[in-house]
Design a protein around this motif. Sequence first.
Motif, PDB file in Angstrom:
ATOM      1  N   ALA A 128       0.804  -1.221   0.000  1.00  0.00           N
ATOM      2  CA  ALA A 128       0.000   0.000   0.000  1.00  0.00           C
ATOM      3  C   ALA A 128       0.838   1.273   0.000  1.00  0.00           C
ATOM      4  N   ASP A 129       1.927   1.289   0.744  1.00  0.00           N
ATOM      5  CA  ASP A 129       2.703   2.522   0.904  1.00  0.00           C
ATOM      6  C   ASP A 129       3.958   2.573   0.029  1.00  0.00           C
ATOM      7  N   THR A 130       4.114   1.617  -0.852  1.00  0.00           N
ATOM      8  CA  THR A 130       5.246   1.646  -1.774  1.00  0.00           C
ATOM      9  C   THR A 130       4.873   2.429  -3.026  1.00  0.00           C
ATOM     10  N   LYS A 131       5.882   2.845  -3.768  1.00  0.00           N
ATOM     11  CA  LYS A 131       5.648   3.614  -4.993  1.00  0.00           C
ATOM     12  C   LYS A 131       5.268   2.672  -6.136  1.00  0.00           C
ATOM     13  N   VAL A 132       4.452   3.188  -7.021  1.00  0.00           N
ATOM     14  CA  VAL A 132       3.974   2.384  -8.146  1.00  0.00           C
ATOM     15  C   VAL A 132       5.129   1.838  -8.967  1.00  0.00           C
ATOM     16  N   ARG A 133       6.198   2.612  -9.115  1.00  0.00           N
ATOM     17  CA  ARG A 133       7.312   2.187  -9.967  1.00  0.00           C
ATOM     18  C   ARG A 133       8.017   0.935  -9.460  1.00  0.00           C
ATOM     19  N   THR A 134       7.788   0.569  -8.213  1.00  0.00           N
ATOM     20  CA  THR A 134       8.456  -0.613  -7.654  1.00  0.00           C
ATOM     21  C   THR A 134       7.665  -1.902  -7.887  1.00  0.00           C
ATOM     22  N   LEU A 135       6.483  -1.812  -8.450  1.00  0.00           N
ATOM     23  CA  LEU A 135       5.632  -2.987  -8.597  1.00  0.00           C
ATOM     24  C   LEU A 135       6.070  -3.853  -9.770  1.00  0.00           C
ATOM     25  N   GLN A 139       1.706  -7.233 -10.165  1.00  0.00           N
ATOM     26  CA  GLN A 139       1.203  -6.311  -9.145  1.00  0.00           C
ATOM     27  C   GLN A 139       0.577  -5.075  -9.784  1.00  0.00           C
ATOM     28  N   ARG A 140       1.144  -4.604 -10.891  1.00  0.00           N
ATOM     29  CA  ARG A 140       0.567  -3.447 -11.599  1.00  0.00           C
ATOM     30  C   ARG A 140      -0.819  -3.802 -12.140  1.00  0.00           C
ATOM     31  N   GLN A 141      -0.972  -5.017 -12.655  1.00  0.00           N
ATOM     32  CA  GLN A 141      -2.280  -5.417 -13.159  1.00  0.00           C
ATOM     33  C   GLN A 141      -3.296  -5.469 -12.015  1.00  0.00           C
ATOM     34  N   ARG A 142      -2.874  -5.986 -10.869  1.00  0.00           N
ATOM     35  CA  ARG A 142      -3.782  -6.030  -9.730  1.00  0.00           C
ATOM     36  C   ARG A 142      -4.106  -4.626  -9.227  1.00  0.00           C
ATOM     37  N   LEU A 143      -3.128  -3.715  -9.330  1.00  0.00           N
ATOM     38  CA  LEU A 143      -3.400  -2.319  -8.996  1.00  0.00           C
ATOM     39  C   LEU A 143      -4.450  -1.742  -9.946  1.00  0.00           C
ATOM     40  N   GLY A 144      -4.347  -2.079 -11.225  1.00  0.00           N
ATOM     41  CA  GLY A 144      -5.346  -1.621 -12.180  1.00  0.00           C
ATOM     42  C   GLY A 144      -6.739  -2.086 -11.800  1.00  0.00           C
ATOM     43  N   VAL A 145      -6.839  -3.347 -11.381  1.00  0.00           N
ATOM     44  CA  VAL A 145      -8.133  -3.881 -10.954  1.00  0.00           C
ATOM     45  C   VAL A 145      -8.618  -3.148  -9.706  1.00  0.00           C
ATOM     46  N   GLY A 164       1.263 -10.467 -21.107  1.00  0.00           N
ATOM     47  CA  GLY A 164       2.593 -10.079 -20.634  1.00  0.00           C
ATOM     48  C   GLY A 164       2.965 -10.584 -19.257  1.00  0.00           C
ATOM     49  N   LEU A 165       2.101 -11.350 -18.623  1.00  0.00           N
ATOM     50  CA  LEU A 165       2.405 -11.856 -17.288  1.00  0.00           C
ATOM     51  C   LEU A 165       3.030 -13.240 -17.371  1.00  0.00           C
ATOM     52  N   ASP A 166       3.924 -13.530 -16.420  1.00  0.00           N
ATOM     53  CA  ASP A 166       4.486 -14.876 -16.381  1.00  0.00           C
ATOM     54  C   ASP A 166       3.470 -15.814 -15.725  1.00  0.00           C
TER      55      ASP A 166
END
Length: 253
Positions: A128-135, A139-145, A164-166
């Motif tokens: 929650a408190d990390t920057k988006v660039r570290t995902l 995790q970015r896809q889950r953030l989108g959801v 694009g996901l493994d």
Amino acid sequence: MNLIVHDVVASYGRRVVLDGLSWQVSAGVTGLLGPNGAGKTTLLHLIAGITTPRRGTITAIGTDGQHNSKDKGFGKRIGFVPQHFTFAAEMSVRDTISYAAWVNGVPRRACGAAAGQALDRVNLKERADTKVRTLSGGQRQRLGVATALAHEPELLILDEPTVGLDPGQRLNLREVIADIGTRLPVILSTHFVEDVTHLCQRVGILAGGRMVFDDAVEKLAALVADASVDVGLGSPFERAYAGIIERLGGDNA
């Protein structure tokens, strides 16, 4: 929510993309398949209220009555995750979701709580408190959801969410989508038949501007005996799907 798409026509200039399309979506996860260029993204944009059809109606039936896609505020009933999206890299994950909630009409004082609930639903609370660039990509896809869920929509639309996901990331995202599908209707547009077979209760196949198949996933797999192409390394579901598309004169998705 039950969604009813009736006799919808959509075009770009003189090119008709959707030609009298009708479709219904209700509870659970519904897959949307079709060849490249079949109009899947166009259909999703219409359902999300981003664009309007040239003809026909898109109606949502919820606990508070019927609502037309042309009505003001219809889009707020929908959560939409497009195939391509970007976030501010230096924002925190929590703030990104809070902002999405506010944009979609959640009162400012309630955005923090909305973000927390969305983080729980996509299993990202520890980030929650990390920057988006570290995902990571998954995790970015889950953030989108999560951003699409923060305003508590009545329907969630996902456009190619696993591209694009493994394998591990894809599995994690599938688990999230499956859980969401127990709470609200989900439309999953994808080129991966594995996503459909693992996640969806029903599937629609879009080709030639119309919905040419709309039934339970098991019914499509059962059509393998009638498939007109031999996908030697394909699953029964893939062979049935390829057969339907070939008979319609399209390219395999």
